[in-house]
Design a protein around this motif. Sequence first.
Motif, PDB file in Angstrom:
ATOM      1  N   ASN A 138       0.810  -1.228   0.000  1.00  0.00           N
ATOM      2  CA  ASN A 138       0.000   0.000   0.000  1.00  0.00           C
ATOM      3  C   ASN A 138       0.843   1.278   0.000  1.00  0.00           C
ATOM      4  N   GLU A 139       2.171   1.134   0.137  1.00  0.00           N
ATOM      5  CA  GLU A 139       3.047   2.305   0.122  1.00  0.00           C
ATOM      6  C   GLU A 139       3.151   2.937  -1.260  1.00  0.00           C
ATOM      7  N   PHE A 140       2.898   2.150  -2.291  1.00  0.00           N
ATOM      8  CA  PHE A 140       3.167   2.596  -3.660  1.00  0.00           C
ATOM      9  C   PHE A 140       1.959   3.348  -4.236  1.00  0.00           C
ATOM     10  N   ASP A 141       2.251   4.431  -4.948  1.00  0.00           N
ATOM     11  CA  ASP A 141       1.210   5.284  -5.516  1.00  0.00           C
ATOM     12  C   ASP A 141       1.231   5.218  -7.039  1.00  0.00           C
ATOM     13  N   GLY A 142       0.133   5.682  -7.626  1.00  0.00           N
ATOM     14  CA  GLY A 142       0.068   5.799  -9.078  1.00  0.00           C
ATOM     15  C   GLY A 142       0.164   4.467  -9.784  1.00  0.00           C
ATOM     16  N   GLN A 148       6.010  -4.265  -9.657  1.00  0.00           N
ATOM     17  CA  GLN A 148       6.773  -3.569 -10.694  1.00  0.00           C
ATOM     18  C   GLN A 148       8.110  -3.064 -10.159  1.00  0.00           C
ATOM     19  N   TRP A 149       8.080  -2.532  -8.945  1.00  0.00           N
ATOM     20  CA  TRP A 149       9.300  -2.001  -8.328  1.00  0.00           C
ATOM     21  C   TRP A 149      10.371  -3.080  -8.213  1.00  0.00           C
ATOM     22  N   VAL A 150       9.946  -4.282  -7.817  1.00  0.00           N
ATOM     23  CA  VAL A 150      10.899  -5.385  -7.705  1.00  0.00           C
ATOM     24  C   VAL A 150      11.357  -5.854  -9.087  1.00  0.00           C
TER      25      VAL A 150
END
Length: 382
Positions: free
Chosen positions: A301-305, A311-313
């Motif tokens: 839930n930390e990730f926005d947009g 995807q970050w990983v």
Amino acid sequence: MNQFSNEIPREIGGLQTLLHLPLRHNKLQGSIPDSISNVVGLEFLDLSDNNMSGTVPMSLEKLQNLKYFNVSVNKLYGEIPSGSPFKNLSSDFFVDNEALCGSSRFNVPPCLSSSKHRSNRKKLLLSFLLLPIAVVFVPMTFVLLWISESNLIGSGSFGSVYKGILRGGTTIAVKVFNLQLDAAFKIFDTECEVLCSLLHKNLVKVITSCSNLEFKALVLEYMPNGSLEKYLYSHNYFLNIRKRQSIMIDVACALEYLHHGCSSPVIHCDLKPSNILVKIRCDVYSYGVMLLETFTRRNPNEFDGDLSLKQWVSYSLPVAVMDVLDANLVTQTGSRLQMELDVVASIMKAALDCCAESPARRTNMKDVVGMLQKINIQLLAC
């Protein structure tokens, strides 16, 4: 004329096109659902010769198309509605009940208007209602001590979980369902049917269940160490790579059992670190995200947009594992560090395979367990 028992489900109010509902001569209990008033086209409703209690809902006066309404031979009490469509109903439709009252044309006594009489009658009814409950529950083999807010373990969509103690001293967890929610009745029945048939070392055991018209709960094995979420995000605890890998293998084995080891596949549907305690592939996706969260220590839930944890990983694999790995796990140097990073990269690759956008391309839990066990052998060699 079947053997239908228990309550009429409240969801029946969703049958908007229902015209005829004949339930005569069964073993139905509980009250007449107020939600029936939403079935605006209903013309025929026969609930006679059952074991139903409570009152006749005044909201049924909204059923302007109702031509036949029979509740004779039950245990109903209280005032019979007098508005349309009840104006044209026969008195025979209300005979042999506990204490119905109302208009004289129904051949029932008038309802007491005095507040004093109402109060006395309510007390009398309450006494009769509480007596059978006391007779059933006092002799039970256990007593739940202090089920209060101070013993609240957690809460969810359909109820809350409390810590309790059996008479013999065994600590238990009690999941109490919120009966104000219509779906809670169905969820309780489903969980009783499914959970009581499961047997796996990595699944919380169901000890028993408690159920009456006013209270429904599952009595579960108590897990004193708390959730994975607590260990991931509290500064007072730390899980090294091996422990995290061990936990995730245990979870994968439990999911493999649910998906492939039961006579019918069982879907968890709410897989997340706080539960490490409708659709198989949906569980696989959730497991993949949780696997990533476990080794990155980043809440999805930390990730926005448009950016997500997945995807970050994926942007950092395979060459920049260090950028996404929980920094607390970096304890080695040199070649041993690289070996650990290679292992973590393999774990995250397995997690990403679980998170494929297409459900058909997601790895099944049997293969996930196999991959993680192979990776575990590599980890032990580090």
